[in-house]
Design a protein around this motif. Structure first.
Motif: not given
Length: 687
Positions: A39-41, A441-448
């Motif tokens: 879902l993230i990707e 890294v804790n901001l989430g995959s896309q923001k990181n």
């Protein structure tokens, strides 16, 4: 039932079971990790935080994510580790969603009060505390079953002023997504259904059959409504989505909206967008677009977000504001190559360090080349060497096997084991956590990834020699450390099923911090050579993770959710103050044999030297592929238009004589720059 779907179900199940065993996680958690990654990707959600809670009063939640724009994603899963593919009925869907809705409502009105030591406590408190800010809740049901053909979609609803949407991802939808060979599920926007009418447009591709293009004056109310509904998915291809915080509002745009809305069209540059397909009709007011497939705003993300936020936060009236839009209709097969170029050329007012930092950026191409060429040493007891597969474009790992026979697939998986596949967002996570950026890294995959892209883009512009074989091997060592720590944290007696991602990120950052304070570094090459973390290092990570868990799960007064605390700079600052104390707890054997940065300097220098040679060969190869007629044409036009320096003219005369004369590495770099300059000058090269 469809045999292909049955096969996908069994393969998916085996992958999930293998991941659960490898990472020492519960099967439910492993299932949610797998589906949330999808879902993230695909851009449907920004991130995912595991939080499994089940109450006897018909409540359940399995995960969540708050974004910066007042939307809350809540997840519930239909999972029982079924051995065969079964059907999910309409009645069961309603029952499952009802439990999730009950949880949300009880959290919203403050009647649910879980134990303060549990992971769900922070989520419940956040929902209650953010009640006034939540504008939309998105309920996600993920299932290992296949949805019944008789299912009827659940319409959007409301909880007071909070809009509610319902989304179902069954095993068939996951299969369709994966079989699309990396292409995301496109947006399908029906303007007549959403707004009651189409959008007036003017064709702008007259005399050209290459592709369709339109000029549009779009009402700001429609643009803001689209952003409200689709958010990250609407801006997915826009590099500015990566390089800015979407919640931030441009002060100049906001001032114009509030004070001079009638001048917005004159002051604003407008937006540039792409779509895969459009449907048009002739109306009384002229040609109208009534439907778009996969609308993507590639430049103008800040304008779009600012309209939405000013409307929502300042109650601004957008009815008199219109925005100019340039829309290009790009076929899905060509979008990967063309859309990044449109984004790059449209964003000329801010030379982005990595304007085309998509899958075809040279950094990703180089990393993928390393991953296809470099063999990793065999693990102890393993019969053969393997490789790590870098998936620079989504779906490449599966796509590589699509046309292989069963025997070829077996050999492929032996060479590239599934656990050794990693993506761009994985790489960003492995690198940032060790480069003193645990909060990112804790901001989430896309923001990181956004921050990683910006950082690597700047470094690449300065010089690409540092991205060499040593860099690749160190990245793999960091991947091994990351995944080992994930499994280790899951197996700890104190782990209660929540905040693993936060604990892992800060554990590894702390490991890097305490070694750096003693002038040492983690043994990356030793990890690469062993393809594993040794017992001494594993013991040290276990001690560090225990201390990190105690620290970050006790946020300061006024902060109830650990995940939100982990996103703040203060979390890392407070933990850094404990570094010396934590270092003193580690066994003496841990420090013995740790290398210093100087110990690895010779390896770095050699890798940089080799990469410099490789870079020279690569750019010379590119220059040799350019027809001599192109160099002659550029020299002629450049002389007439007077945009060439005398040095560039001399080097072009050398290029005209290839292969009788061979440009040097430095001259080849200049020639590549001349090609860019010619393009910007609008020179059309002969066929």
């Amino acid at each position: 039932m469809d045999e292909t779907l049955e096969e996908f179900f069994h393969d998916f199940r085996q992958e999930m079971l293998a991941d659960a065993e490898a990472n020492s996680t519960y099967q439910l958690e492993s299932f949610m990790e797998s589906v949330s990654r999808e879902l993230i990707e695909t851009g449907f959600v920004e991130g995912y935080e595991h939080c499994h809670y089940r109450a006897p009063r018909g409540m359940r939640v399995d995960g969540y994510w708050f974004n910066d724009e007042g939307a809350l994603d809540l997840f519930v899963t239909d999972f029982d580790c079924r051995r065969s593919l079964e059907t999910l009925t309409q009645t069961e869907v309603g029952q499952i969603f009802k439990r999730l809705v009950n949880f949300f409502e009880a959290s919203l009105d403050g009647t649910l009060e879980p134990d303060v030591t549990t992971p769900e406590y922070g989520l419940v408190r956040q929902i209650a505390d953010r009640r006034a800010m939540i504008r939309q809740v998105n309920f996600y049901l993920t299932s290992e079953r296949v949805l019944s053909d008789r299912f009827e979609a659940i319409p959007d609803g409301n909880f007071g002023t909070v809009r509610a949407t319902y989304h179902i991802w069954d095993i068939a939808r996951f299969q369709r997504q994966r079989s699309s060979r990396g292409h995301k599920e496109p947006l399908d926007i029906n303007f007549v259904e959403m707004f009651g009418h189409g959008i007036n447009c003017l064709p702008a591709n007259l005399g050209s059959d290459t592709y369709q293009s339109f000029l549009i004056v779009i009402p700001a109310t429609i643009l803001a409504a689209l952003y409200d509904r689709y958010s990250a998915r609407l801006l997915e291809q826009n590099v500015r989505t990566f390089l800015q915080a979407r919640a931030q509002v441009n002060k100049g745009i906001r001032a114009t909206i509030l004070n001079e809305p009638h001048m917005f069209f004159a002051y604003n540059n407008g937006i540039t967008a792409t779509a895969q397909h459009v449907e048009t009709v002739n109306s009384a007011t002229g040609l109208q677009i009534v439907r778009m497939t996969d609308l993507q705003i590639v430049n103008g993300g800040q304008t779009t977000a600012s309209l939405f936020h000013t409307m929502r936060r300042d109650k601004a009236d957008l009815s008199s504001i219109f925005v100019q839009m340039k829309l290009s209709v790009i076929d899905s097969e060509e979008s990967e190559a063309i859309v990044p170029r449109i984004s790059e050329y449209a964003n000329t007012q801010n030379r982005v360090n990595a304007a085309d930092f998509f899958s075809n950026h040279p950094f990703h191409v180089r990393m993928a080349e390393f991953s296809r060429r470099i063999w990793a040493p065999p693990r102890q007891g393993a019969p053969r060497e393997t490789k790590w597969f870098y998936e620079r474009a989504r779906g490449q790992y599966l796509d590589a096997q699509a046309k292989q026979t069963a025997g070829e697939q077996k050999r492929f998986k032996a060479e590239y084991p599934k656990p050794q596949m990693f993506t761009k967002t994985d790489l960003a996570k492995f690198e940032n956590v060790f480069d003193d950026h645990p909060r990112w890294v804790n901001l989430g995959s896309q923001k990181n990834f956004a921050r990683y892209a910006a950082r690597i883009g700047r470094e690449w512009e300065k010089g690409s020699d540092g991205f060499n074989e040593f860099y690749f091997k160190r990245a793999i060592a960091r991947a091994i450390l990351f995944r080992t720590t994930e499994a280790m944290v899951s197996a700890q007696p104190w782990y209660n099923g929540g905040h693993r991602a936060n604990i892992v990120a800060y554990t590894l950052s702390m490991a890097g911090e305490i070694t750096a304070r003693r002038g040492l570094t983690l043994p990356y090459l030793r990890i690469w050579n062993a393809q594993a973390v040794d017992d001494t290092l594993a013991e040290a990570l276990s001690i560090i993770s225990t201390e990190v868990n105690s620290n970050i799960t006790a946020p300061p007064q006024g902060i109830s959710d650990v995940s939100e605390w982990a996103k703040k700079e203060g979390c890392w600052t407070r933990l850094q103050a404990e570094a010396d104390r934590i270092a003193a707890l580690l066994p003496e054997e841990f420090w013995e044999g740790l290398p210093t940065p100087d110990d690895q300097q010779s390896d770095r220098r050699e890798a940089r030297k080799v990469q410099k040679v490789d870079n020279g060969i690569e750019i010379q190869k590119q220059i040799f592929q350019v027809p001599k007629a192109h160099w002659s044409h550029i020299l002629k036009e450049g002389t007439i238009r007077k945009f060439l320096t005398p040095k560039e003219s001399d080097i072009l005369r050398i290029a005209e004589q290839i292969p009788l004369k061979i440009p040097t590495d430095k001259q080849s770099i200049i020639l590549a720059g001349i090609l860019d300059k010619a393009r910007l000058e609008g020179i059309v090269l002969p066929d």
